[in-house]
Write a protein that holds these residues in place. Sequence first.
Motif, PDB file in Angstrom:
ATOM      1  N   VAL A 117    -155.421  38.177  60.277  1.00  0.00           N
ATOM      2  CA  VAL A 117    -154.342  38.044  61.267  1.00  0.00           C
ATOM      3  C   VAL A 117    -153.018  38.522  60.690  1.00  0.00           C
ATOM      4  O   VAL A 117    -152.293  39.308  61.324  1.00  0.00           O
ATOM      5  CB  VAL A 117    -154.218  36.582  61.745  1.00  0.00           C
ATOM      6  N   ILE A 118    -152.655  38.064  59.507  1.00  0.00           N
ATOM      7  CA  ILE A 118    -151.378  38.444  58.893  1.00  0.00           C
ATOM      8  C   ILE A 118    -151.355  39.943  58.615  1.00  0.00           C
ATOM      9  O   ILE A 118    -150.338  40.618  58.817  1.00  0.00           O
ATOM     10  CB  ILE A 118    -151.138  37.657  57.602  1.00  0.00           C
ATOM     11  N   SER A 119    -152.489  40.483  58.180  1.00  0.00           N
ATOM     12  CA  SER A 119    -152.565  41.909  57.896  1.00  0.00           C
ATOM     13  C   SER A 119    -152.342  42.743  59.156  1.00  0.00           C
ATOM     14  O   SER A 119    -151.684  43.780  59.124  1.00  0.00           O
ATOM     15  CB  SER A 119    -153.925  42.244  57.283  1.00  0.00           C
ATOM     16  N   SER A 120    -152.870  42.231  60.281  1.00  0.00           N
ATOM     17  CA  SER A 120    -152.781  42.996  61.528  1.00  0.00           C
ATOM     18  C   SER A 120    -151.510  42.715  62.317  1.00  0.00           C
ATOM     19  O   SER A 120    -150.927  43.602  62.937  1.00  0.00           O
ATOM     20  CB  SER A 120    -153.997  42.684  62.413  1.00  0.00           C
ATOM     21  N   GLU A 121    -151.052  41.441  62.303  1.00  0.00           N
ATOM     22  CA  GLU A 121    -149.962  41.032  63.193  1.00  0.00           C
ATOM     23  C   GLU A 121    -148.681  40.643  62.470  1.00  0.00           C
ATOM     24  O   GLU A 121    -147.646  40.456  63.106  1.00  0.00           O
ATOM     25  CB  GLU A 121    -150.404  39.848  64.062  1.00  0.00           C
ATOM     26  N   GLY A 122    -148.731  40.466  61.173  1.00  0.00           N
ATOM     27  CA  GLY A 122    -147.551  40.020  60.437  1.00  0.00           C
ATOM     28  C   GLY A 122    -146.439  41.041  60.455  1.00  0.00           C
ATOM     29  O   GLY A 122    -146.662  42.224  60.198  1.00  0.00           O
ATOM     30  N   GLY A 123    -145.210  40.628  60.818  1.00  0.00           N
ATOM     31  CA  GLY A 123    -144.044  41.492  60.802  1.00  0.00           C
ATOM     32  C   GLY A 123    -143.894  42.387  62.010  1.00  0.00           C
ATOM     33  O   GLY A 123    -142.924  43.125  62.110  1.00  0.00           O
ATOM     34  N   LYS A 124    -144.809  42.313  62.935  1.00  0.00           N
ATOM     35  CA  LYS A 124    -144.691  43.154  64.125  1.00  0.00           C
ATOM     36  C   LYS A 124    -143.773  42.504  65.152  1.00  0.00           C
ATOM     37  O   LYS A 124    -143.523  41.306  65.121  1.00  0.00           O
ATOM     38  CB  LYS A 124    -146.074  43.412  64.717  1.00  0.00           C
ATOM     39  N   THR A 125    -143.324  43.333  66.119  1.00  0.00           N
ATOM     40  CA  THR A 125    -142.441  42.803  67.156  1.00  0.00           C
ATOM     41  C   THR A 125    -143.254  42.195  68.279  1.00  0.00           C
ATOM     42  O   THR A 125    -144.452  42.417  68.405  1.00  0.00           O
ATOM     43  CB  THR A 125    -141.567  43.925  67.735  1.00  0.00           C
ATOM     44  N   SER A 126    -142.558  41.439  69.129  1.00  0.00           N
ATOM     45  CA  SER A 126    -143.229  40.798  70.262  1.00  0.00           C
ATOM     46  C   SER A 126    -143.559  41.800  71.354  1.00  0.00           C
ATOM     47  O   SER A 126    -144.345  41.524  72.245  1.00  0.00           O
ATOM     48  CB  SER A 126    -142.350  39.684  70.832  1.00  0.00           C
ATOM     49  N   SER A 127    -142.886  42.971  71.324  1.00  0.00           N
ATOM     50  CA  SER A 127    -143.208  43.987  72.314  1.00  0.00           C
ATOM     51  C   SER A 127    -144.368  44.799  71.779  1.00  0.00           C
ATOM     52  O   SER A 127    -144.232  45.573  70.851  1.00  0.00           O
ATOM     53  CB  SER A 127    -141.996  44.898  72.561  1.00  0.00           C
ATOM     54  N   GLY A 128    -145.495  44.541  72.253  1.00  0.00           N
ATOM     55  CA  GLY A 128    -146.677  45.224  71.759  1.00  0.00           C
ATOM     56  C   GLY A 128    -147.908  44.662  72.406  1.00  0.00           C
ATOM     57  O   GLY A 128    -147.880  44.238  73.560  1.00  0.00           O
ATOM     58  N   THR A 129    -148.997  44.621  71.651  1.00  0.00           N
ATOM     59  CA  THR A 129    -150.272  44.175  72.212  1.00  0.00           C
ATOM     60  C   THR A 129    -150.386  42.660  72.229  1.00  0.00           C
ATOM     61  O   THR A 129    -149.681  41.953  71.527  1.00  0.00           O
ATOM     62  CB  THR A 129    -151.424  44.753  71.389  1.00  0.00           C
ATOM     63  N   THR A 130    -151.300  42.174  73.037  1.00  0.00           N
ATOM     64  CA  THR A 130    -151.657  40.761  73.062  1.00  0.00           C
ATOM     65  C   THR A 130    -153.097  40.667  72.584  1.00  0.00           C
ATOM     66  O   THR A 130    -153.959  41.402  73.062  1.00  0.00           O
ATOM     67  CB  THR A 130    -151.566  40.182  74.486  1.00  0.00           C
ATOM     68  N   ALA A 131    -153.360  39.769  71.583  1.00  0.00           N
ATOM     69  CA  ALA A 131    -154.704  39.693  71.018  1.00  0.00           C
ATOM     70  C   ALA A 131    -155.124  38.250  70.834  1.00  0.00           C
ATOM     71  O   ALA A 131    -154.289  37.355  70.681  1.00  0.00           O
ATOM     72  CB  ALA A 131    -154.760  40.424  69.685  1.00  0.00           C
ATOM     73  N   ASP A 132    -156.420  38.013  70.857  1.00  0.00           N
ATOM     74  CA  ASP A 132    -156.997  36.693  70.595  1.00  0.00           C
ATOM     75  C   ASP A 132    -157.907  36.775  69.374  1.00  0.00           C
ATOM     76  O   ASP A 132    -158.646  37.756  69.213  1.00  0.00           O
ATOM     77  CB  ASP A 132    -157.806  36.187  71.792  1.00  0.00           C
ATOM     78  N   TYR A 133    -157.819  35.745  68.526  1.00  0.00           N
ATOM     79  CA  TYR A 133    -158.714  35.622  67.376  1.00  0.00           C
ATOM     80  C   TYR A 133    -159.529  34.350  67.556  1.00  0.00           C
ATOM     81  O   TYR A 133    -158.998  33.315  67.988  1.00  0.00           O
ATOM     82  CB  TYR A 133    -157.919  35.571  66.073  1.00  0.00           C
ATOM     83  N   VAL A 134    -160.792  34.412  67.207  1.00  0.00           N
ATOM     84  CA  VAL A 134    -161.690  33.263  67.392  1.00  0.00           C
ATOM     85  C   VAL A 134    -162.215  32.811  66.029  1.00  0.00           C
ATOM     86  O   VAL A 134    -162.755  33.620  65.263  1.00  0.00           O
ATOM     87  CB  VAL A 134    -162.876  33.616  68.312  1.00  0.00           C
ATOM     88  N   LEU A 135    -162.025  31.521  65.734  1.00  0.00           N
ATOM     89  CA  LEU A 135    -162.541  30.944  64.486  1.00  0.00           C
ATOM     90  C   LEU A 135    -163.998  30.531  64.697  1.00  0.00           C
ATOM     91  O   LEU A 135    -164.304  29.768  65.614  1.00  0.00           O
ATOM     92  CB  LEU A 135    -161.713  29.729  64.074  1.00  0.00           C
ATOM     93  N   GLU A 136    -164.871  31.059  63.871  1.00  0.00           N
ATOM     94  CA  GLU A 136    -166.292  30.701  63.930  1.00  0.00           C
ATOM     95  C   GLU A 136    -166.638  29.819  62.732  1.00  0.00           C
ATOM     96  O   GLU A 136    -166.125  30.038  61.622  1.00  0.00           O
ATOM     97  CB  GLU A 136    -167.177  31.955  63.908  1.00  0.00           C
ATOM     98  N   LEU A 137    -167.511  28.834  62.919  1.00  0.00           N
ATOM     99  CA  LEU A 137    -167.943  28.002  61.797  1.00  0.00           C
ATOM    100  C   LEU A 137    -168.799  28.838  60.848  1.00  0.00           C
ATOM    101  O   LEU A 137    -169.708  29.546  61.278  1.00  0.00           O
ATOM    102  CB  LEU A 137    -168.760  26.805  62.286  1.00  0.00           C
TER     103      LEU A 137
END
Length: 492
Positions: A117-137
């Motif tokens: 998540v940090i690698s993909s979304e860290g430091g980016k602006t709010s104007s951009g894509t919307t994404a969901d991440y799912v935690l799996e056991l």
Amino acid sequence: MKKFTAAIVPAVLLTAALLSGCSQKTPATENTGAAKSIQLVEEGTIGTDTYLDYSALTGAEKGAESARLSLKGKTRKEVLSTLSAVYTWNLGLSYGEETIAIDDPIKPAVEKLLDTVISSEGGKTSSGTTADYVLELPDFTDAAKKAAAEAGEKWNKAAEPGVLTGYDAATGKFSFGDPVPGFTVDTDGTQKALMSAYANHAFNQAVDAVGSAEAASGTMEAQYRIIGSYTTKTTANATRNKNVALASAAINGMILQPGEEFSFNDRVGERTTAKGYGKAAAYQNGEVVQETGGGVCQVSTTLYNAVFSAGLTTTLRQSHTFEPSYVTPGRDATVSWGGPNYKFVNSSDYPICILESYSNRTVTAQIYGVPVLADGVTQDMECVNRGNRVWDVYKVVSRNGQVTERTLDHTARYKSHDTAKPAKPAETAAPAKPAESTAPAQVPETPPPTQAPETEPQTKAPETKAPSGPASDTAPAAEPKGPGAEAAQSAS
């Protein structure tokens, strides 16, 4: 300095905005609209409209709003803190009052997901894509299998009758505890139980090991007997004999659990006049001195020989400075408060009881327990004089009277009694250092393959056999000669 990222705009416009410290208008350019939408975000902060589905931690339906965390504006630390409050990890295995802990596999999975998540979304602006991440056991199969196997190794045991728990010195009777049921762990069933708890998000509990119990009854009294015994004779010195009696009483009746170590000095404690100990002859720095508690070495020596004949494991012993008179040289175990000590471990599978007593100038030590040596097997010492007061002590194992093993156990070296100075008067005999012996601990030593002729012929010392049943008297070794010989006979 914190780093920031933003949408691509002319460098001049971005620099002007950062330096101004306020939202002033910039010259009109074809990129003016883009400049107005810039929102600077720290590199380690998630700036996009990103969500994390953590329903795997709660058991909620996947995608449920109650288990959906907005990551926008949060740092890695903040996300971890939020998720840590969602679940508690205590999943493990239990049997009775014991528990086997299992490492939490979820936290490393969360850490790995946040790396992405940090690698993909860290430091980016709010104007951009919307994404969901799912935690799996993460897969729990190997961890559950390992824990179930450990439970089998730790808790599988046969049913046992009650073992030795105590001794009443007044009546001479032993007491035994309640029988202990056996238990056999079903490793497959236990693994399935763990997997089920994990799948049902029951992370905050210990699962009972699956298995079958085996009933037990009665006691092991019929299997207990005297497994080691030894006796030595004391002198006519009344004070010394009182010291021997007090130290023997301090040991008598002690129960030692399997694997537990006995320490003579810890058990008997400091020998003081307040406890009733008196001054008697003992060796200190090559002199015969009057030492409070003098003579107690005979108690530790007698015990050492009983322990040896029982097949138990001595962990610490050392010889006297001079050859003892009450036991064959090499069979002694000197002790002194703040100095030498004698220790052994109950290397049997069951509790043992130490029995030691003094009566009528006789010291007897016995070990009461379940036999360590096989039926028909005995263990004794053979002491061989190499000359010049050097004694090789061999462990001799016999089966039905036939020697099956003879190995060097240790080598004892003594000084000549002729070098011992006469006993000092009691009022001038307070030693600055512990009495008895300052000789180093004896360790196994193999005699040289070739040896020059000794000044004394190599002879086998008179042997004292440790009886297999009740102890019998043992004749003392030859009297010492030379200066101080009379005092030396009663020295520790």
